[in-house]
Scaffold this active site. Sequence first.
Site, short mmCIF file in Angstrom:
data_model
loop_
_atom_site.label_atom_id
_atom_site.label_comp_id
_atom_site.label_asym_id
_atom_site.label_seq_id
_atom_site.Cartn_x
_atom_site.Cartn_y
_atom_site.Cartn_z
N ASP A 35 6.15 -23.35 -22.84
CA ASP A 35 4.78 -23.26 -22.29
C ASP A 35 4.74 -22.48 -20.97
O ASP A 35 3.70 -22.38 -20.33
CB ASP A 35 4.20 -24.66 -22.08
CG ASP A 35 5.01 -25.49 -21.08
OD1 ASP A 35 6.04 -24.98 -20.58
OD2 ASP A 35 4.62 -26.63 -20.80
N GLN A 95 0.22 -11.65 3.81
CA GLN A 95 -1.06 -12.35 4.07
C GLN A 95 -0.76 -13.38 5.16
O GLN A 95 -0.70 -14.59 4.91
CB GLN A 95 -1.55 -13.01 2.76
CG GLN A 95 -2.95 -13.63 2.86
CD GLN A 95 -4.08 -12.60 2.90
OE1 GLN A 95 -3.98 -11.55 2.30
NE2 GLN A 95 -5.15 -12.91 3.61
N ASP A 167 4.21 3.81 10.08
CA ASP A 167 3.17 3.30 10.99
C ASP A 167 3.87 2.73 12.23
O ASP A 167 5.09 2.70 12.31
CB ASP A 167 2.26 2.25 10.30
CG ASP A 167 3.02 1.06 9.76
OD1 ASP A 167 4.09 0.73 10.31
OD2 ASP A 167 2.54 0.44 8.79
N LYS A 190 -1.17 4.73 10.37
CA LYS A 190 -1.62 4.43 9.01
C LYS A 190 -2.72 3.37 9.05
O LYS A 190 -2.66 2.45 9.86
CB LYS A 190 -0.42 3.91 8.22
CG LYS A 190 -0.73 3.44 6.83
CD LYS A 190 0.49 2.78 6.20
CE LYS A 190 0.39 1.27 6.26
NZ LYS A 190 1.46 0.58 5.53
N ARG A 192 -5.11 0.83 6.26
CA ARG A 192 -5.26 0.44 4.86
C ARG A 192 -6.64 -0.18 4.68
O ARG A 192 -7.06 -1.02 5.48
CB ARG A 192 -4.18 -0.57 4.48
CG ARG A 192 -4.17 -0.90 2.97
CD ARG A 192 -3.17 -2.00 2.66
NE ARG A 192 -1.78 -1.60 2.80
CZ ARG A 192 -1.07 -1.02 1.83
NH1 ARG A 192 -1.62 -0.76 0.68
NH2 ARG A 192 0.21 -0.71 2.05
N THR A 222 3.61 -0.09 -3.70
CA THR A 222 3.02 0.94 -4.57
C THR A 222 3.60 2.32 -4.26
O THR A 222 3.36 3.27 -5.00
CB THR A 222 1.49 1.03 -4.34
OG1 THR A 222 1.25 1.48 -2.98
CG2 THR A 222 0.81 -0.31 -4.55
N THR A 225 2.35 4.30 0.93
CA THR A 225 2.65 4.53 2.35
C THR A 225 3.72 5.61 2.50
O THR A 225 3.58 6.56 3.27
CB THR A 225 3.14 3.21 3.00
OG1 THR A 225 2.10 2.24 2.86
CG2 THR A 225 3.50 3.39 4.45
#
Length: 295
Positions: A35, A95, A167, A190, A192, A222, A225
């Site tokens: 599962d 975050q 940056d 930089k 974002r 990704t 940068t």
Amino acid sequence: MVLVVAGPASRGLSRKLAAELAAELVEAEAKVFPDGESYIRIARPIGGEDVIVVQSCYPPQDKHLIELLLLVNAASDLGARSVIAASPYLAYARQDKRFLEGEAISGRMVLRLIAAAGARGVVTVDVHSEDLLRASDVPAINVSAAPLLASYLASLGLRTPFVLSPDRRRLREAEAVAKALGGDYGCLEKTRDRVTGEVRTEARELPVSGRDVVIVDDIISTGGTVANAASIVKSQGARRVVAACTHPILVSGALERMYRAGVDEVVGTDSVEGKFSKVSVAPAVAEGVRRLLKL
Ligand code: R5P
């Protein structure tokens, strides 16, 4: 006695860390139930050891994080004297605050979960924001992979190297790498977009013409940068471009994006085990573990 428990995401790193610490190594058993739930077992009896659970939380982050929490909790529950969570890539660390109203501060919650699972300390590598570590309920130590990356980069025979941070945040690491390579360094600016995630980099004149350029960052995700930085230095006549990072997350399409922009080579560490882990962070993690064991 120190026991290194190898999490399923960090088998290779765990072997190297155990050797660094002259500790016994035990590989945790892991499987996924039909599962989708994760199963973890530490098959060796535990009683009174200082246990170092090694599990980096790169993608799939949620699965690797749950495995880390299960391992920490199992080790603590089985009778370890203390448990240290060594997680070079601390998932959700980007975050570290509420950028938009209503957002969860995910990085802080991850640290609190690790402590609640039973860890008495956390070691991580080149965490995105050191401020986040102050939110931990237990001592959390950040160690740097920059000297280890620098030694590897020094073996590449780079010509008149220029080290570039994409940056301002990584200027300190760029400086450390430049010092080791005998080159100079600089940074770009930089920004974002908080909603679309799109990266914009302001072009600026850099002394890169005819030189080899090393772009250093903590994470390549990704590749946006690094690609922006590579296009800028290529348009100014850079020769060879090497992208070096601690955490080569490299989501789908990242490599193509960077190669298209002029990157010749990608160097990462075993914070993310795979083709690009050319450098081991084991010595740096061992240093963090030793510091915690002394506390
Ligand atoms: C962000 O500030 C970090 O230091 C990295 O530059 C960023 O995470 C890289 O992400 P991407 O590869 O998606 O541009």
